[in-house]
Scaffold this motif. Structure first.
Motif, short mmCIF file in Angstrom:
data_model
loop_
_atom_site.label_atom_id
_atom_site.label_comp_id
_atom_site.label_asym_id
_atom_site.label_seq_id
_atom_site.Cartn_x
_atom_site.Cartn_y
_atom_site.Cartn_z
N LYS A 1 1.09 -1.23 -0.26
CA LYS A 1 -0.49 0.15 0.19
C LYS A 1 0.90 1.26 0.31
O LYS A 1 0.92 2.44 -0.35
N TRP A 2 2.03 0.92 0.76
CA TRP A 2 2.78 2.50 0.90
C TRP A 2 3.39 2.43 -0.97
O TRP A 2 3.64 3.93 -1.30
N ASN B 1 1.60 2.11 -3.95
CA ASN B 1 0.82 2.75 -4.21
C ASN B 1 -0.16 4.36 -4.18
O ASN B 1 0.10 5.20 -4.69
N ASN B 2 0.57 4.72 -2.60
CA ASN B 2 0.73 6.07 -2.18
C ASN B 2 1.49 6.85 -2.58
O ASN B 2 1.42 8.26 -2.46
#
Length: 122
Positions: free
Chosen positions: A2-3, A5-6
């Motif tokens: 997720k990091w 994608n952020n």
């Protein structure tokens, strides 16, 4: 994950370029190291193979000269010419042996397989 994608697009691109640059650097260092190794191997090959070929050529020339002188001695018309040709035979054969001595160590690689072992390999 997720990091990742952020992250911003610019950061992802910079990270990707850094990874590609690192891989290119590793390939470049390997290429330089292998080039040095290839240079050493080329020098060794010259010393063993090319110098051996040169000595073989010298031996061949001296053997041809001695056979020509021997033919001249057999076809000589008088004793003086025969003695001169036989002297040339001895002189050329005397030149063969120093070249032959140089030929032995230079043309046999350190990892050479003896002829008897080659016959049993078949």
């Amino acid at each position: 994950m997720k990091w990742f994608n952020n992250l911003k697009v610019g950061s992802k691109l910079i990270g990707g370029f850094l990874v590609v640059a690192f891989i290119g650097g590793v390939i470049g260092v390997q290429g330089i190291l292998k080039t040095s190794q290839m240079s050493d191997l080329a020098t060794e090959m010259y010393q063993t193979e090319a110098m051996g070929i040169r000595h073989v050529a010298e031996v061949n020339i001296d053997m041809l000269n001695s056979s020509n002188a021997l033919r001249g001695a057999m076809m000589a018309f008088d004793d003086a010419e025969r003695d001169r040709e036989l002297y040339n035979v001895d002189r050329y054969l005397a030149e063969v042996f120093p070249s032959w001595i140089w030929l032995k160590p230079s043309s046999i690689p350190s990892k050479a397989v003896p002829w008897s072992a080659r016959l049993t390999m078949r």
